[in-house]
Scaffold this motif. Structure first.
Motif, PDB file in Angstrom:
ATOM      1  N   ILE A  76       6.563  70.444  -9.900  1.00  0.00           N
ATOM      2  CA  ILE A  76       7.690  69.587  -9.542  1.00  0.00           C
ATOM      3  C   ILE A  76       7.607  68.286 -10.326  1.00  0.00           C
ATOM      4  O   ILE A  76       6.599  67.572 -10.240  1.00  0.00           O
ATOM      5  N   GLU A  77       8.662  67.984 -11.073  1.00  0.00           N
ATOM      6  CA  GLU A  77       8.781  66.705 -11.763  1.00  0.00           C
ATOM      7  C   GLU A  77       9.919  65.932 -11.115  1.00  0.00           C
ATOM      8  O   GLU A  77      11.086  66.280 -11.280  1.00  0.00           O
ATOM      9  N   PRO A  78       9.602  64.888 -10.331  1.00  0.00           N
ATOM     10  CA  PRO A  78      10.660  64.145  -9.644  1.00  0.00           C
ATOM     11  C   PRO A  78      11.400  63.192 -10.575  1.00  0.00           C
ATOM     12  O   PRO A  78      10.844  62.735 -11.576  1.00  0.00           O
ATOM     13  N   ASN A  79      12.647  62.890 -10.195  1.00  0.00           N
ATOM     14  CA  ASN A  79      13.350  61.809 -10.889  1.00  0.00           C
ATOM     15  C   ASN A  79      12.860  60.480 -10.315  1.00  0.00           C
ATOM     16  O   ASN A  79      11.896  60.444  -9.546  1.00  0.00           O
ATOM     17  N   GLU A  80      13.520  59.394 -10.656  1.00  0.00           N
ATOM     18  CA  GLU A  80      13.066  58.064 -10.246  1.00  0.00           C
ATOM     19  C   GLU A  80      13.464  57.684  -8.824  1.00  0.00           C
ATOM     20  O   GLU A  80      12.967  56.695  -8.288  1.00  0.00           O
ATOM     21  N   ALA A  81      14.385  58.421  -8.202  1.00  0.00           N
ATOM     22  CA  ALA A  81      14.890  58.061  -6.873  1.00  0.00           C
ATOM     23  C   ALA A  81      13.807  58.263  -5.802  1.00  0.00           C
ATOM     24  O   ALA A  81      12.933  59.128  -5.940  1.00  0.00           O
ATOM     25  N   PRO A  82      13.863  57.484  -4.720  1.00  0.00           N
ATOM     26  CA  PRO A  82      12.900  57.662  -3.633  1.00  0.00           C
ATOM     27  C   PRO A  82      12.963  59.087  -3.054  1.00  0.00           C
ATOM     28  O   PRO A  82      14.044  59.610  -2.777  1.00  0.00           O
ATOM     29  N   SER A  83      11.791  59.686  -2.915  1.00  0.00           N
ATOM     30  CA  SER A  83      11.660  61.040  -2.359  1.00  0.00           C
ATOM     31  C   SER A  83      10.195  61.267  -2.036  1.00  0.00           C
ATOM     32  O   SER A  83       9.327  60.488  -2.443  1.00  0.00           O
ATOM     33  N   ALA A  84       9.920  62.353  -1.348  1.00  0.00           N
ATOM     34  CA  ALA A  84       8.525  62.724  -1.087  1.00  0.00           C
ATOM     35  C   ALA A  84       7.803  63.011  -2.399  1.00  0.00           C
ATOM     36  O   ALA A  84       6.606  62.733  -2.533  1.00  0.00           O
TER      37      ALA A  84
END
Length: 161
Positions: A76-84
């Motif tokens: 999983i590569e997250p974007n910059e937005a707040p998330s787990a």
């Protein structure tokens, strides 16, 4: 309280990464398999992601999946937005994020996990709208996140009984 889940058969191991292309290539090389496709987490209109109890329409990620029999490994590569996903990357860095288990009755399983001491941090629908997930923080007891996965039953499949 004993085990909060009815099914503890491990379905998935998830890892948070900064660069999914590079990490996917390294895992594919290590396992001697082709690189799996990268997919996007989906549009908020379908996923309805909630992070720490609030709507999180900007929380997105890129994912890829390796399969080992019935065990799935997710990058999983997250974007910059707040998330787990982003929270893990910023507080703990890359690495193991979660162990996932298939469940029936998502809300009841979330409630049992909360009674066990876990805290719901993120939930949403699958990108295709055919199921849902929930991330529960079990870092105090299990030192990781537990993910619950619930796939909708297909209406065209005969019921097994």
């Amino acid at each position: 309280m004993s085990c909060p889940l009815e099914n503890t058969h491990l379905a998935q191991i998830g890892f948070i990464v900064r660069d999914i292309e590079k990490t996917r290539g390294e895992f594919a090389r290590f396992f001697g398999v082709p690189e799996p496709p990268i997919v996007y987490s989906g549009e908020y209109e379908v996923t309805q992601v909630r992070y720490r109890g609030e709507p999180a329409p900007q929380a997105k990620c890129r994912m890829c999946f390796f399969y080992f029999g019935d065990l799935q490994m997710e990058l999983i590569e997250p974007n910059e937005a707040p998330s787990a996903w982003r929270e893990q990357l910023e507080t703990r860095g890359e690495g193991l994020h979660h162990l996932a288990f298939n469940v029936k009755g998502m809300q009841a399983n979330i409630e049992r996990c909360e009674q066990w001491g876990m805290k719901l941090i993120q939930q949403g629908e699958y990108r295709r709208g055919d199921g849902r997930y929930a991330f529960l923080d079990a870092s105090d007891s299990l030192k990781m996140v537990v993910e619950l996965l619930e796939r909708d039953e297909k209406k065209d499949e005969p019921q097994k009984g």
